[in-house]
Write a protein that holds these residues in place. Structure first.
Motif, short mmCIF file in Angstrom:
data_model
loop_
_atom_site.label_atom_id
_atom_site.label_comp_id
_atom_site.label_asym_id
_atom_site.label_seq_id
_atom_site.Cartn_x
_atom_site.Cartn_y
_atom_site.Cartn_z
N THR A 44 -10.69 0.13 -1.03
CA THR A 44 -9.97 -1.15 -0.94
C THR A 44 -9.95 -1.54 0.45
O THR A 44 -9.18 -0.73 1.39
N GLY A 45 -10.56 -2.70 0.98
CA GLY A 45 -10.61 -2.95 2.56
C GLY A 45 -11.41 -1.93 3.33
O GLY A 45 -12.50 -1.34 2.71
N GLY A 46 -10.80 -1.42 4.49
CA GLY A 46 -11.27 -0.11 5.11
C GLY A 46 -10.90 1.19 4.48
O GLY A 46 -11.33 2.24 5.29
N LEU A 47 -10.02 1.15 3.65
CA LEU A 47 -9.39 2.50 3.12
C LEU A 47 -10.38 3.14 2.02
O LEU A 47 -10.73 2.32 1.06
N GLU A 73 2.69 5.16 7.83
CA GLU A 73 2.72 5.37 9.21
C GLU A 73 1.26 5.94 9.53
O GLU A 73 0.56 5.69 10.69
N LYS A 74 0.48 6.49 8.55
CA LYS A 74 -0.81 7.18 8.69
C LYS A 74 -2.02 6.18 8.58
O LYS A 74 -3.11 6.16 9.04
N ILE A 75 -1.79 5.08 7.61
CA ILE A 75 -2.92 4.18 7.13
C ILE A 75 -2.96 2.87 7.62
O ILE A 75 -3.95 2.15 7.62
N GLU A 76 -1.63 2.51 8.04
CA GLU A 76 -1.45 1.10 8.54
C GLU A 76 -1.37 0.84 10.04
O GLU A 76 -0.90 1.70 10.67
N ILE A 77 -2.03 -0.17 10.49
CA ILE A 77 -1.91 -0.54 11.85
C ILE A 77 -0.61 -0.91 12.52
O ILE A 77 -0.11 -0.44 13.21
N ASN A 78 -0.05 -1.77 11.38
CA ASN A 78 1.52 -2.06 11.58
C ASN A 78 2.54 -1.58 10.52
O ASN A 78 2.38 -2.40 9.78
N PRO A 79 3.06 -0.52 10.34
CA PRO A 79 3.58 0.03 9.10
C PRO A 79 4.73 -1.06 8.79
O PRO A 79 4.94 -1.05 7.41
N LYS A 80 5.14 -1.80 9.59
CA LYS A 80 6.32 -2.73 9.29
C LYS A 80 5.81 -3.91 8.59
O LYS A 80 6.45 -4.84 7.77
#
Length: 238
Positions: A137-140, A207-214
Protein backbone atom coordinates in the motif's frame (compact mmCIF):
# COMPACT_ATOMS: atom_id res chain seq x y z
CA UNK A 1 0.86 -32.80 -2.26
CA UNK A 2 -1.04 -32.57 1.03
CA UNK A 3 -3.79 -29.97 0.73
CA UNK A 4 -4.61 -28.02 3.88
CA UNK A 5 -8.30 -27.21 4.28
CA UNK A 6 -9.76 -24.81 6.82
CA UNK A 7 -13.14 -25.74 8.31
CA UNK A 8 -14.89 -22.78 9.96
CA UNK A 9 -18.06 -23.55 11.91
CA UNK A 10 -19.18 -22.23 15.30
CA UNK A 11 -20.42 -25.75 16.17
CA UNK A 12 -17.25 -27.66 17.23
CA UNK A 13 -18.97 -31.01 16.63
CA UNK A 14 -19.69 -30.15 12.99
CA UNK A 15 -16.17 -28.77 12.42
CA UNK A 16 -14.69 -31.90 14.00
CA UNK A 17 -16.87 -34.23 11.90
CA UNK A 18 -15.94 -32.48 8.65
CA UNK A 19 -12.29 -32.67 9.71
CA UNK A 20 -12.62 -36.44 10.11
CA UNK A 21 -14.09 -36.77 6.60
CA UNK A 22 -11.31 -34.61 5.15
CA UNK A 23 -8.51 -36.56 6.83
CA UNK A 24 -10.06 -39.83 5.68
CA UNK A 25 -9.96 -38.42 2.14
CA UNK A 26 -6.26 -37.61 2.48
CA UNK A 27 -6.39 -33.90 3.34
CA UNK A 28 -5.03 -31.93 6.28
CA UNK A 29 -7.79 -30.20 8.26
CA UNK A 30 -7.57 -27.02 10.36
CA UNK A 31 -10.48 -25.76 12.47
CA UNK A 32 -11.80 -22.28 13.24
CA UNK A 33 -15.01 -21.27 14.98
CA UNK A 34 -15.68 -17.71 13.81
CA UNK A 35 -14.87 -15.53 10.83
CA UNK A 36 -12.12 -13.54 12.49
CA UNK A 37 -10.30 -16.68 13.58
CA UNK A 38 -10.58 -18.03 10.02
CA UNK A 39 -9.04 -14.85 8.59
CA UNK A 40 -6.20 -15.02 11.11
CA UNK A 41 -5.41 -18.63 10.16
CA UNK A 42 -5.52 -17.82 6.44
CA UNK A 43 -3.09 -14.95 7.07
CA UNK A 44 -0.62 -17.10 8.99
CA UNK A 45 -0.81 -20.47 7.21
CA UNK A 46 -0.99 -21.73 3.65
CA UNK A 47 -4.63 -22.75 3.19
CA UNK A 48 -5.77 -24.31 -0.09
CA UNK A 49 -9.55 -24.30 0.47
CA UNK A 50 -12.02 -23.00 3.07
CA UNK A 51 -15.30 -24.61 4.13
CA UNK A 52 -17.13 -21.68 5.72
CA UNK A 53 -20.34 -21.72 7.75
CA UNK A 54 -22.59 -18.73 7.10
CA UNK A 55 -24.28 -18.17 10.47
CA UNK A 56 -21.69 -17.55 13.19
CA UNK A 57 -21.47 -15.09 16.10
CA UNK A 58 -19.12 -12.16 15.74
CA UNK A 59 -17.91 -12.05 12.15
CA UNK A 60 -20.17 -14.31 10.07
CA UNK A 61 -19.17 -16.37 7.06
CA UNK A 62 -20.44 -13.85 4.52
CA UNK A 63 -18.33 -11.02 5.93
CA UNK A 64 -15.29 -13.25 6.45
CA UNK A 65 -15.43 -14.40 2.83
CA UNK A 66 -15.77 -10.83 1.64
CA UNK A 67 -12.68 -9.77 3.62
CA UNK A 68 -10.72 -12.87 2.54
CA UNK A 69 -11.37 -12.00 -1.10
CA UNK A 70 -9.51 -8.72 -0.61
CA UNK A 71 -6.21 -10.63 -0.52
CA UNK A 72 -6.69 -14.29 -1.47
CA UNK A 73 -8.33 -16.29 -4.25
CA UNK A 74 -8.47 -19.72 -2.58
CA UNK A 75 -11.73 -21.67 -3.09
CA UNK A 76 -14.48 -21.12 -0.52
CA UNK A 77 -17.35 -23.57 -0.05
CA UNK A 78 -20.13 -22.10 2.08
CA UNK A 79 -22.25 -24.16 4.46
CA UNK A 80 -25.67 -22.98 5.55
CA UNK A 81 -28.87 -24.28 7.11
CA UNK A 82 -30.71 -21.94 4.73
CA UNK A 83 -31.67 -23.30 1.32
CA UNK A 84 -33.36 -20.27 -0.25
CA UNK A 85 -31.96 -19.16 -3.60
CA UNK A 86 -31.39 -15.62 -2.31
CA UNK A 87 -29.00 -16.93 0.36
CA UNK A 88 -27.04 -18.89 -2.22
CA UNK A 89 -26.86 -15.83 -4.46
CA UNK A 90 -25.62 -13.69 -1.55
CA UNK A 91 -22.90 -16.24 -0.79
CA UNK A 92 -21.72 -16.39 -4.39
CA UNK A 93 -21.86 -12.61 -4.68
CA UNK A 94 -19.39 -12.04 -1.81
CA UNK A 95 -16.93 -14.47 -3.40
CA UNK A 96 -17.86 -18.05 -2.49
CA UNK A 97 -17.17 -20.69 -5.15
CA UNK A 98 -19.81 -23.22 -4.06
CA UNK A 99 -22.71 -23.52 -1.61
CA UNK A 100 -23.79 -26.60 0.35
CA UNK A 101 -26.95 -26.77 2.45
CA UNK A 102 -27.06 -28.44 5.87
CA UNK A 103 -27.65 -31.25 6.56
CA UNK A 104 -25.21 -32.34 3.88
CA UNK A 105 -24.10 -35.69 2.48
CA UNK A 106 -20.40 -36.16 3.44
CA UNK A 107 -19.64 -37.89 0.13
CA UNK A 108 -21.14 -34.97 -1.80
CA UNK A 109 -19.14 -32.44 0.25
CA UNK A 110 -15.89 -34.33 -0.41
CA UNK A 111 -16.73 -34.44 -4.13
CA UNK A 112 -17.22 -30.68 -4.15
CA UNK A 113 -13.91 -30.22 -2.30
CA UNK A 114 -12.09 -32.33 -4.92
CA UNK A 115 -13.77 -30.42 -7.75
CA UNK A 116 -12.82 -27.00 -6.36
CA UNK A 117 -9.21 -28.06 -5.70
CA UNK A 118 -8.88 -29.42 -9.26
CA UNK A 119 -10.18 -26.15 -10.69
CA UNK A 120 -7.97 -24.06 -8.42
CA UNK A 121 -4.87 -26.03 -9.37
CA UNK A 122 -5.70 -26.04 -13.08
CA UNK A 123 -6.15 -22.27 -13.17
CA UNK A 124 -2.81 -21.67 -11.47
CA UNK A 125 -4.39 -20.26 -8.34
CA UNK A 126 -1.87 -21.91 -6.05
CA UNK A 127 1.06 -20.07 -7.61
CA UNK A 128 -0.85 -16.81 -7.38
CA UNK A 129 -1.57 -17.51 -3.71
CA UNK A 130 2.13 -17.86 -2.95
CA UNK A 131 2.85 -14.56 -4.73
CA UNK A 132 0.06 -12.83 -2.81
CA UNK A 133 2.02 -13.15 0.42
CA UNK A 134 3.61 -9.79 -0.45
CA UNK A 135 1.23 -6.93 0.45
CA UNK A 136 1.64 -3.33 -0.70
CA UNK A 137 0.00 0.00 0.00
CA UNK A 138 1.75 3.14 -1.17
CA UNK A 139 5.46 2.76 -0.39
CA UNK A 140 4.80 0.26 2.41
CA UNK A 141 5.60 -3.38 1.57
CA UNK A 142 5.00 -6.35 3.88
CA UNK A 143 6.62 -9.62 2.79
CA UNK A 144 4.81 -12.18 4.91
CA UNK A 145 7.03 -15.07 3.77
CA UNK A 146 10.21 -13.26 4.86
CA UNK A 147 8.44 -11.47 7.74
CA UNK A 148 10.00 -8.22 6.56
CA UNK A 149 8.72 -4.66 6.16
CA UNK A 150 10.04 -1.80 4.04
CA UNK A 151 8.87 1.78 3.57
CA UNK A 152 9.98 3.44 0.33
CA UNK A 153 12.59 0.71 0.00
CA UNK A 154 14.05 1.22 3.48
CA UNK A 155 13.85 -1.72 5.95
CA UNK A 156 11.80 -1.25 9.12
CA UNK A 157 12.62 -3.11 12.34
CA UNK A 158 9.53 -4.27 14.24
CA UNK A 159 8.86 -6.43 17.27
CA UNK A 160 6.80 -9.60 16.63
CA UNK A 161 3.63 -7.95 18.02
CA UNK A 162 4.20 -4.80 15.99
CA UNK A 163 4.74 -6.88 12.87
CA UNK A 164 1.60 -8.91 13.60
CA UNK A 165 -0.55 -5.79 13.84
CA UNK A 166 0.99 -4.16 10.77
CA UNK A 167 0.76 -7.32 8.67
CA UNK A 168 -2.86 -7.96 9.68
CA UNK A 169 -3.98 -4.43 8.82
CA UNK A 170 -1.94 -4.27 5.59
CA UNK A 171 -3.36 -7.57 4.32
CA UNK A 172 -6.82 -6.07 4.83
CA UNK A 173 -5.98 -2.52 3.72
CA UNK A 174 -9.07 -0.33 3.52
CA UNK A 175 -10.95 -2.41 6.10
CA UNK A 176 -11.72 -0.98 9.55
CA UNK A 177 -11.12 -3.23 12.58
CA UNK A 178 -12.04 -2.61 16.20
CA UNK A 179 -9.35 -2.73 18.89
CA UNK A 180 -10.75 -6.05 20.12
CA UNK A 181 -10.63 -7.55 16.61
CA UNK A 182 -7.01 -6.48 16.18
CA UNK A 183 -6.06 -7.86 19.58
CA UNK A 184 -7.77 -11.21 19.03
CA UNK A 185 -6.25 -11.60 15.55
CA UNK A 186 -2.69 -10.85 16.67
CA UNK A 187 -2.59 -12.16 20.24
CA UNK A 188 -4.87 -15.10 19.35
CA UNK A 189 -6.79 -14.85 22.61
CA UNK A 190 -9.97 -13.24 23.89
CA UNK A 191 -9.66 -9.49 24.36
CA UNK A 192 -10.22 -8.10 27.86
CA UNK A 193 -9.75 -4.29 27.98
CA UNK A 194 -7.12 -4.31 25.20
CA UNK A 195 -7.34 -0.57 24.44
CA UNK A 196 -4.08 0.56 26.08
CA UNK A 197 -2.10 -2.44 24.84
CA UNK A 198 -3.12 -1.99 21.20
CA UNK A 199 -2.80 1.82 21.35
CA UNK A 200 0.80 1.61 22.58
CA UNK A 201 1.76 -0.78 19.77
CA UNK A 202 0.00 1.38 17.16
CA UNK A 203 1.92 4.45 18.39
CA UNK A 204 5.24 2.62 18.10
CA UNK A 205 4.40 1.32 14.62
CA UNK A 206 3.55 4.85 13.47
CA UNK A 207 6.85 6.14 14.80
CA UNK A 208 8.62 3.60 12.58
CA UNK A 209 6.62 3.80 9.33
CA UNK A 210 5.22 7.33 9.20
CA UNK A 211 7.06 10.51 8.18
CA UNK A 212 4.85 12.42 10.62
CA UNK A 213 3.29 10.06 13.20
CA UNK A 214 0.87 12.82 14.31
CA UNK A 215 -0.53 13.03 10.77
CA UNK A 216 -0.29 9.41 9.62
CA UNK A 217 -0.43 8.54 5.95
CA UNK A 218 -0.81 4.78 6.42
CA UNK A 219 -2.14 3.66 9.79
CA UNK A 220 -5.21 5.72 10.62
CA UNK A 221 -7.69 5.85 13.48
CA UNK A 222 -11.40 5.72 12.71
CA UNK A 223 -12.86 7.51 15.71
CA UNK A 224 -15.31 5.47 17.73
CA UNK A 225 -14.60 2.30 15.72
CA UNK A 226 -10.93 1.34 15.57
CA UNK A 227 -8.06 1.45 13.08
CA UNK A 228 -7.43 0.81 9.42
CA UNK A 229 -4.53 0.67 6.99
CA UNK A 230 -5.12 3.19 4.22
CA UNK A 231 -5.40 1.52 0.82
CA UNK A 232 -3.01 3.46 -1.43
CA UNK A 233 -1.78 2.93 -4.96
CA UNK A 234 1.53 0.99 -4.76
CA UNK A 235 4.56 3.22 -5.20
CA UNK A 236 7.05 2.21 -7.87
CA UNK A 237 10.67 2.51 -6.75
CA UNK A 238 13.69 2.88 -8.95
Amino acid sequence: MLYRILVCDDDPAIARAIGIYLRAAGYEAVEAHDGLEALDICAKQTIHLVIMDVMMPGMDGMRATEVLRETQNIPVIMLSAKSEDVDKIDGLTVGADDYVTKPFNPAELMARVRSQLRRYTALGGMAAQEESRVYRTGGLVVDDAAKSVTVDGEPVSLTPREYGILAFLTKHAGQVFSISQIYEAVWNETAYSPENTVAVHIRRIREKIEINPKEPKYLKVVWGIGYKMEKLHPKLLG
